[in-house]
Design a protein around this motif. Structure first.
Motif, PDB file in Angstrom:
ATOM      1  N   VAL A  93      -5.767  45.646 -10.616  1.00  0.00           N
ATOM      2  CA  VAL A  93      -6.010  46.327  -9.346  1.00  0.00           C
ATOM      3  C   VAL A  93      -4.871  47.293  -9.031  1.00  0.00           C
ATOM      4  N   TYR A  94      -3.656  46.965  -9.458  1.00  0.00           N
ATOM      5  CA  TYR A  94      -2.520  47.883  -9.393  1.00  0.00           C
ATOM      6  C   TYR A  94      -1.442  47.360 -10.327  1.00  0.00           C
ATOM      7  N   ASN A  95      -0.501  48.238 -10.644  1.00  0.00           N
ATOM      8  CA  ASN A  95       0.609  47.879 -11.521  1.00  0.00           C
ATOM      9  C   ASN A  95       1.851  47.681 -10.664  1.00  0.00           C
ATOM     10  N   ILE A  96       2.290  46.446 -10.554  1.00  0.00           N
ATOM     11  CA  ILE A  96       3.399  46.125  -9.661  1.00  0.00           C
ATOM     12  C   ILE A  96       4.684  46.838 -10.068  1.00  0.00           C
ATOM     13  N   ASN A  97       4.812  47.172 -11.344  1.00  0.00           N
ATOM     14  CA  ASN A  97       6.033  47.806 -11.835  1.00  0.00           C
ATOM     15  C   ASN A  97       6.030  49.323 -11.665  1.00  0.00           C
ATOM     16  N   GLU A  98       4.841  49.921 -11.535  1.00  0.00           N
ATOM     17  CA  GLU A  98       4.760  51.377 -11.594  1.00  0.00           C
ATOM     18  C   GLU A  98       4.184  52.041 -10.348  1.00  0.00           C
TER      19      GLU A  98
END
Length: 304
Positions: A94-99
């Motif tokens: 759902v989203y990239n926590i790092n980017e």
């Protein structure tokens, strides 16, 4: 010098996205912050407005901010559910926590409380544990993957019980159900449950923090009842990483100044916040998610 028309054209109203239903702790927090934040943003000829995007244990709202068009900007006010909800709800993409996010402000960590309906006659954690193990209790949450859900599930696991969870669309509906004893216990922030405690509808049983709260000196911490886990719930303000570096820097400055405002700091402290406006490392979200994965490795979470 820019004329009036040019200044008007440059003015922006930036959304402060709350991935929660109105009426809960995050709503009250956003409304508390908003006037001070608007004053700071006005220095850059910008303003802010709150937008609610509830659902998915905060993944819907966070996902919207993560996918903001390049060059545009949105702010996100969110708890540690930003690192927890995608795992709990099995939504790793759902989203990239790092980017996808840049943390621009750490509001602080806010201890949560385990509360029971007074009709249960539970006075202590030992009594809660006994009734829970006997299958007498039902657990209410504000939604799958929310901080209250996860914190409550962890404490249920440590209490050696497997209480069924009822997931509501926000903490407001959950507290209404808890006050009516339709569910028997839940986890929420002290400021949210205070009116129901004062009305003798709810009783605090446990504080999820390292120290007792001055407002509830008789309520033990998790460590005092023999549960040795580090469980801190925090709130941050983040922006989409697709915003320009200039806009991110501008928002970060405005948020830092907002969280340094003496009047606002005092209000946050009165609500129970600790370590307000602390500096966090660039890999803060990734580290918090890794710590969370380790914490829940052997815990059964009801996410039906």
């Amino acid at each position: 010098m820019l004329g009036l028309a040019a200044l008007t054209a440059q003015a922006r109203v930036i959304e402060l996205v709350l991935p929660y239903a109105p009426g809960g702790t995050a709503d009250k927090l956003g409304q508390t912050i908003l006037p001070v934040l608007r004053n700071e943003l006005a220095k850059s000829n910008d303003s802010a407005v709150i937008t609610f995007k509830p659902g998915g244990g905060t993944t819907i709202g966070a996902g919207i901010v993560a996918k903001t068009d390049p060059g545009k900007i949105q702010m996100l006010l969110i708890s540690n559910s930003i690192v927890q909800a995608p795992i709990i709800n099995q939504l790793p993409n759902v989203y990239n926590i790092n980017e996808d996010f840049r943390v621009v402000g750490y509001l602080g960590h806010l201890p949560m409380m385990l509360v029971v309906n007074t009709e249960t006659n539970i006075q202590t954690f030992a009594e809660f544990k006994s009734q829970c193990q006997q299958g007498k209790l039902k657990f209410g949450t504000g939604g799958n993957g929310t901080s209250g859900h996860i914190t409550g599930a962890i404490i249920s696991d440590r209490a050696g019980c497997d209480a069924p969870a009822a997931h509501f669309k926000g903490l407001g509906p959950m507290l209404n159900a808890l006050a009516g004893n339709h569910v028997n216990y839940g986890v929420d922030y002290p400021s949210a449950v205070k009116p129901l405690i004062e009305a003798n509808k709810l009783r605090p049983v446990l504080i999820f923090d390292r120290q007792r709260l001055s407002a509830y000196p008789d309520v033990p911490t998790i460590k005092e009842v023999g549960i040795d886990v580090q469980l801190e719930n925090w709130f941050i303000i983040a922006v989409n990483s697709t915003a320009t570096a200039e806009d991110i820097a501008m928002i970060q400055k405005a948020v830092t100044q907002t969280l340094s405002n003496p009047g606002l700091v005092e209000q946050l402290k009165e609500s129970g916040f600790k370590n307000i406006n602390a500096r966090v490392p660039s890999n803060f979200l990734a580290n918090e998610q890794n710590n969370f994965i380790k914490l829940i490795k052997n815990i059964k979470l009801d996410v039906k």
